[in-house]
Design an enzyme around this catalytic site. Structure first.
Site: not given
Ligand code: NAI
Length: 780
Positions: A265, A392, A244-245, A248, A299, A191
Site C-alpha cells: 500500500e 507526492e 513510500s512507492t 515498495g 497516503c 516493524k
Molecule cells: P518509507 O517508505 O521510507 O518508510 C516506511 C517504512 O518502511 C518505515 O517503517 C521504514 O523504516 C521502512 N523502510 C524503509 N526502507 C526500507 C527498506 N529498504 N526495506 C524495508 N523497510 C524499509 O517512508 P518515509 O521515509 O518514512 O517517508 C518518505 C516518504 O514516503 C514520504 O514523504 C511520503 O511521500 C511517503 N510515505 C507514504 C506513506 C503512505 O502511507 N503511502 C506513509 C509514509 C510515507
C-alpha cells in the site's frame, strides 16, 4: 494572557490541552528505554535511538535499533507459536481479537495521547479517528475469525507474516496488518516506523492482558535496515507493507522469486474533483479533511484539486478564507486543526518541494508555531505536467488546476502514475456515478472524502501498490489454499530427430495480434516435432517488438471492459461451441504434441469456457455495511491488460484456463502459449477468429518463455502478469514487475492440476479483477 474582554472581542479559543501525565508515566515506568517485544516480553534495550515529540522537539524515549539477530529471534518465536495459534481455531482467535478491541477502547485516551506526542497529529484526530478505527478493526476481524472456518473452508494461514509500517497512522496501520493476520491464524513480526514506535510497544504490552499467546505478535523497532531484514528473512511467508512507492519497489525487488506473498500500500496523488454544480460549502469542508487531515501526511490525501473552470475563482477565494481560519499549534490542544510535521527531515522535504514550484503559492494566514510546523498551503496555476501535480508532497500542501468538461476531469485525474483514491463532488448523481468507474483508483468517495472502515477494502492500483486491506478481500491476503502442491516437472521440447519425417506442405503458424495473424518481427520460426519424430509445423519466434505490438493491440481493445457480463458470456459460449465443433481435430493435435490422448483435455477446455461464461455475469461485487449513513460498493473491475505465460502441462486447457477468466472479467490479454507444445494454441486462434471476439482482446505470441517474460513483465502498459511457465521465471518476472509495480501471479515452480478444481474458479477471478470501493452517501 488575554483579558476576558479581549477574548470576547476576538472570540478566539483558549488553549485546552489534553493531559499527558499518563503517557509520560508509562514511558517512565520503562525508564524511558525500550527493547523489542519478542515472545511476549521486552528484550533488554540495546543500540538505542531517540524518538521525539515533533511539536516540542523533546526526546520522548529511546528505542532499540533492531539487528538481523533480533529479527531472526522474532521470526523464530513467531514460527514456534504459529501452529498452536492456528489450531485454536477461528472462534478461539475471535475471543482474543475481541479482547484486544475492548482493551484498545479501555486505554483509548492513553493510546491517543501517546500517538499525538510521538507523531504530532492533533489529539482531535488520534482521539476521534485513529483509535476508534483501531478498535473497530479488531472488532470486525474478531467477527471474520469467528466466521472463517465455516465461510472459507479449504484455506489455511500463510504462516509468519512480516509487517513494515509507516509513521502517519502508527497504531492504525498496525491494526490494519495485525488484525487480519491474527484472525487468519498467522503470527506476526512487525516493524513500526522509526519516528513513531511507541504505540506499537504499548499495544504489545497490552496484548498480554487480552490473552494473546506469547510469540503470536512480535515487535522489532528500528529503521529501514531493520525493515529490510524482516523483508529478507527466509522464515517470513508474507510481507505486508505500507509506505513510500520507492521503498515498495525495493521490497518488490528484494522478495522477487522468494515465494513470499506480498501486498503493498504505497503513495498517491489523489484527485479531488469539484464540478460547478457541487455543494460548494460541503466541498470546501471536505477539502479541509482531504488535505489538512493529519497535515496532509496521508497516503490517500486529496492533494490534487481539480475544479471546474466556471467556479474556480469563487472556490479558491472561499478556500483561502477557510484556510486562514485553520488553527495550528500544540497537537495536544483539543482546539487544534493542524498539528506538527512528523520530523524535521520531512519538513525540509516539504519546504524544498514548495520552493521549487512555478505555481502561485498561498500560505494560510494562520499563526504558525515555531518548530516542526508547516502552514496549510495552496499552489494554483499549475499545469498537468508540473512536478507538484505529479509528485507526492506528503504535507499540508494542496495543488490545484482547472478543467472544463467531465471528460477532461477524467483525463486529468488519471494523468498520474498513482491510483489510490479520488473524491468526486457534484449534486448530479448521474455524473458522479458516470465518473466513478472511469477514475483509476482503488477507492472513490462520492461527495465525501477520507472515509475508512474495516469492512470496506482499501488499497490502490498502478504505483499505489496492490492488494486490499479490510473486508473479506483483505483477509484473503493472509490465507492460502490448504491443498498441497507438487513441484513442477518441466516438460522438455522434442529435439529435431536425426531422421525427420516431413509429410505434406510445411506450415508456419503466425502470431495472433490485434485480431490478425502477424509474422514475427524477427522473421524466425521454430520447428515443432512430435514424440515420434514427425514434423508437425513451425511456430513464429516472437520477440520484444512483437510483445510491444501485442500490448498496444490489447490496449486498443480495452472497450471490452465495458461490455456487459451477458455479452461476454455469449462470446465465451460461442468460443466453446466452435471449439466443440472441432474437438476431434484438437484432440489429435494434442496427441501429436504430447503423445497422450487429447480428448479429455479438449472436453475439459470446452467445459472451462462454459464455466467462465457462467461466471461472466455472476462474479458480483458487494455492498459493504459501513457504520455510517453511506454504502461502500465493492465493484469488481477489470485489471486492464493481463500478460500470461501459459502452462506446458496441458497446452490447450492451460491456455484456456488462463484466457477465459481474464476475458470473462473484461480484461484484454497477451498470451504466450506453452513453449514446448504451442500448436494447439495457434490452431485455437482460428476458433477465436470465428467467435465474434473483438480484435485485440486476446493476443497470442509464441516463442521462448524466457525471452518473452522480460519484456512482458517489464512493460509499463501491462497491468498484471501471470506465469504458469515450467521455466523457472518467477524471480525474473517479479523483479521486472517492480518497474510499474504491476500485480503478479506466478507459480514459483509449483505444479497445478489443470484438469481439476485448482485449474479454475474464484482464485482466477480474484486475480482477474481489481476491487474498487465506491463510497456513496445513502439516506438521511
Ligand atoms: P518509507 O517508505 O521510507 O518508510 C516506511 C517504512 O518502511 C518505515 O517503517 C521504514 O523504516 C521502512 N523502510 C524503509 N526502507 C526500507 C527498506 N529498504 N526495506 C524495508 N523497510 C524499509 O517512508 P518515509 O521515509 O518514512 O517517508 C518518505 C516518504 O514516503 C514520504 O514523504 C511520503 O511521500 C511517503 N510515505 C507514504 C506513506 C503512505 O502511507 N503511502 C506513509 C509514509 C510515507
Amino acid at each position: 494572557m488575554s483579558t476576558v474582554r479581549e477574548i470576547f472581542d476576538s472570540m478566539a479559543y483558549g488553549p485546552a490541552p489534553e493531559g499527558h501525565a499518563e503517557a509520560l508515566a508509562w514511558i517512565a515506568a520503562h525508564q524511558g528505554r525500550f527493547g523489542h517485544w519478542i515472545g511476549g516480553a521486552f528484550t533488554a534495550p540495546a543500540a538505542t535511538f531517540e524518538t521525539r515529540n515533533p511539536a516540542t522537539g523533546k526526546v520522548l524515549a529511546e528505542v532499540s535499533q533492531g539487528s538481523g539477530e533480533d529479527v531472526a529471534a522474532a521470526v523464530a518465536t513467531a514460527r514456534a507459536a504459529q501452529g498452536r495459534w492456528a489450531r485454536i481455531g477461528g472462534a478461539g482467535r475471535a475471543r482474543v481479537l475481541y479482547a484486544l478491541a475492548r482493551l484498545v477502547q479501555k486505554h483509548a485516551r492513553l493510546f491517543a495521547v501517546l500517538e499525538t506526542m510521538d507523531n504530532g497529529k492533533p489529539i482531535r484526530e488520534s482521539r476521534d479517528i485513529d483509535i476508534p478505527l483501531v478498535a473497530r478493526h479488531f472488532y470486525y476481524h474478531a467477527g471474520l475469525a469467528q466466521l472463517l472456518d465455516s465461510e472459507k473452508p479449504g484455506f489455511v494461514p500463510m504462516g509468519v507474516c512480516g509487517a513494515v509500517i509507516p509513521w502517519n497512522f502508527p497504531l492504525l496501520m498496525l491494526a490494519w496488518k495485525v488484525a487480519p493476520a491474527l484472525a487468519a491464524g498467522n503470527t506476526v513480526v512487525l516493524k513500526p516506523a522509526e519516528y513513531t514506535p511507541l504505540t506499537a510497544l504499548l499495544f504489545a504490552e497490552i496484548s498480554r492482558e487480552a490473552g494473546l499467546p506469547k510469540g503470536v505478535l512480535n515487535i522489532v523497532t528500528g529503521d529501514g535496515d531493520t525493515g529490510a531484514a524482516v523483508v529478507a528473512h527466509p522464515g517470513v511467508d508474507k510481507i505486508a507493507f505500507t509506505g513510500s512507492t520507492s521503498v515498495g519497489r525495493k521490497i518488490r525487488t528484494a522478495t522477487a522469486g522468494s515465494g513470499k506473498a506480498l501486498t503493498l500500500e504505497l503513495g498517491g496523488k489523489s484527485p479531488y474533483i469539484v464540478f460547478d454544480d457541487a455543494d460548494i460549502d460541503s466541498a470546501i469542508e471536505g477539502l479541509v479533511d482531504a488535505i489538512w487531515f493529519n497535515g496532509g501526511q496521508v497516503c490517500c490525501a486529496g492533494s490534487r484539486l481539480l475544479v471546474q473552470e466556471g467556479i474556480a475563482e469563487r472556490f479558491h477565494a472561499k478556500l483561502k478564507r477557510r484556510m486562514d481560519g485553520l488553527r495550528m499549534g500544540d497537537p495536544l490542544d483539543k482546539c487544534i486543526d493542524v498539528g506538527a510535521i512528523v520530523d524535521p527531515v520531512q519538513l525540509e522535504t516539504i519546504k524544498g518541494l514548495v520552493a521549487g514550484t512555478e505555481g502561485e503559492v498561498y500560505h494560510a494566514a494562520c499563526a504558525v508555531p515555531e518548530g516542526c510546523f508547516y502552514p496549510p498551503t495552496l499552489i494554483s496555476g499549475l499545469h498537468a505536467a508540473s512536478k507538484l501535480m505529479q509528485e507526492e508532497i506528503f504535507g499540508p500542501v494542496l495543488v490545484s488546476t482547472t478543467f472544463r468538461t467531465p471528460g477532461e476531469a477524467v483525463d486529468l485525474a488519471n494523468n498520474s502514475r498513482y491510483g489510490l483514491a479520488a473524491s468526486i463532488w457534484t449534486e448530479n448523481v448521474n455524473l458522479a456515478l458516470d465518473m466513478a468507474p472511469k477514475v483509476k483508483a482503488g477507492v472513490v468517495w462520492v461527495n465525501s472524502t477520507n472515509l475508512f472502515d474495516a469492512a470496506a477494502g482499501f488499497g490502490g492500483v498502478r504505483e499505489s501498490g496492490f492488494g486490499r486491506e479490510g473486508g473479506w478481500e483483505g483477509l484473503m491476503a493472509y490465507l492460502k489454499p490448504a491443498a498441497k502442491v507438487k513441484p513442477l516437472a518441466a516438460p522438455k521440447p522434442v529435439p529435431a530427430p536425426a531422421e525427420a519425417v516431413v509429410e505434406g506442405i510445411d506450415r508456419t503458424a503466425k502470431l495472433y495480434i490485434g485480431g490478425k495473424q502477424a509474422r514475427p518481427d524477427g522473421g524466425y520460426s521454430q520447428a515443432i516435432w512430435s514424440a515420434k519424430g514427425k514434423l508437425l509445423g513451425h511456430v513464429g519466434l516472437g520477440n520484444r517488438k512483437d510483445i510491444r505490438n501485442a500490448v498496444e493491440a490489447a490496449h486498443a481493445a480495452k472497450g471490452w471492459g465495458k461490455a456487459t457480463g451477458h455479452n461476454k458470456a455469449q462470446i465465451l459460449y460461442y468460443i466453446g461451441e466452435n471449439l466443440s465443433a472441432r474437438a476431434a481435430e484438437f484432440a489429435a493435435r494434442i496427441k501429436d504434441q504430447t503423445g497422450k490422448d487429447g480428448s479429455a483435455e479438449v472436453e475439459a477446455a470446452i467445459n472451462r469456457l462454459f464455466t467462465y461464461a457462467a461466471w461472466a455475469d455472476k462474479y458480483d461485487g458487494q455492498v459493504k455495511q459501513v457504520p455510517m449513513r453511506a454504502v461502500a460498493l465493492a465493484m469488481n473491475e477489470p485489471v486492464g491488460v493481463i500478460g500470461a505465460l501459459c502452462p506446458d502441462e496441458s497446452p490447450l486447457l492451460g491456455l484456456i484456463s488462463v484466457m477465459a477468466p481474464a476475458i470473462a472479467m473484461g480484461n484484454a490479454c497477451v498470451l504466450v502459449p506453452s513453449e514446448v507444445a504451442p500448436l494447439p494454441a495457434t490452431d485455437f486462434y482460428q476458433v477465436l477468429e470465428t467467435s465474434d471476439l473483438p480484435a485485440g482482446v486476446v493476443n497470442i505470441v509464441t516463442g521462448s518463455h524466457k525471452e518473452l517474460a522480460k519484456p512482458l513483465a517489464g512493460h509499463l502498459d501491462v497491468d498484471a502478469l501471470w506465469s504458469f511457465s515450467s521455466a523457472r521465471l518467477s524471480g525474473l518476472i517479479e523483479a521486472e514487475a517492480a518497474g510499474n509495480l504491476k500485480r503478479t501471479w506466478v507459480n514459483h515452480g509449483l505444479a497445478r492440476d489443470w484438469m481439476g478444481a485448482a485449474g479454475e474458479g474464484r482464485a482466477f477471478l480474484a486475480q482477474a479483477t481489481e476491487i474498487k470501493t465506491i463510497w456513496v452517501p445513502y439516506g438521511e
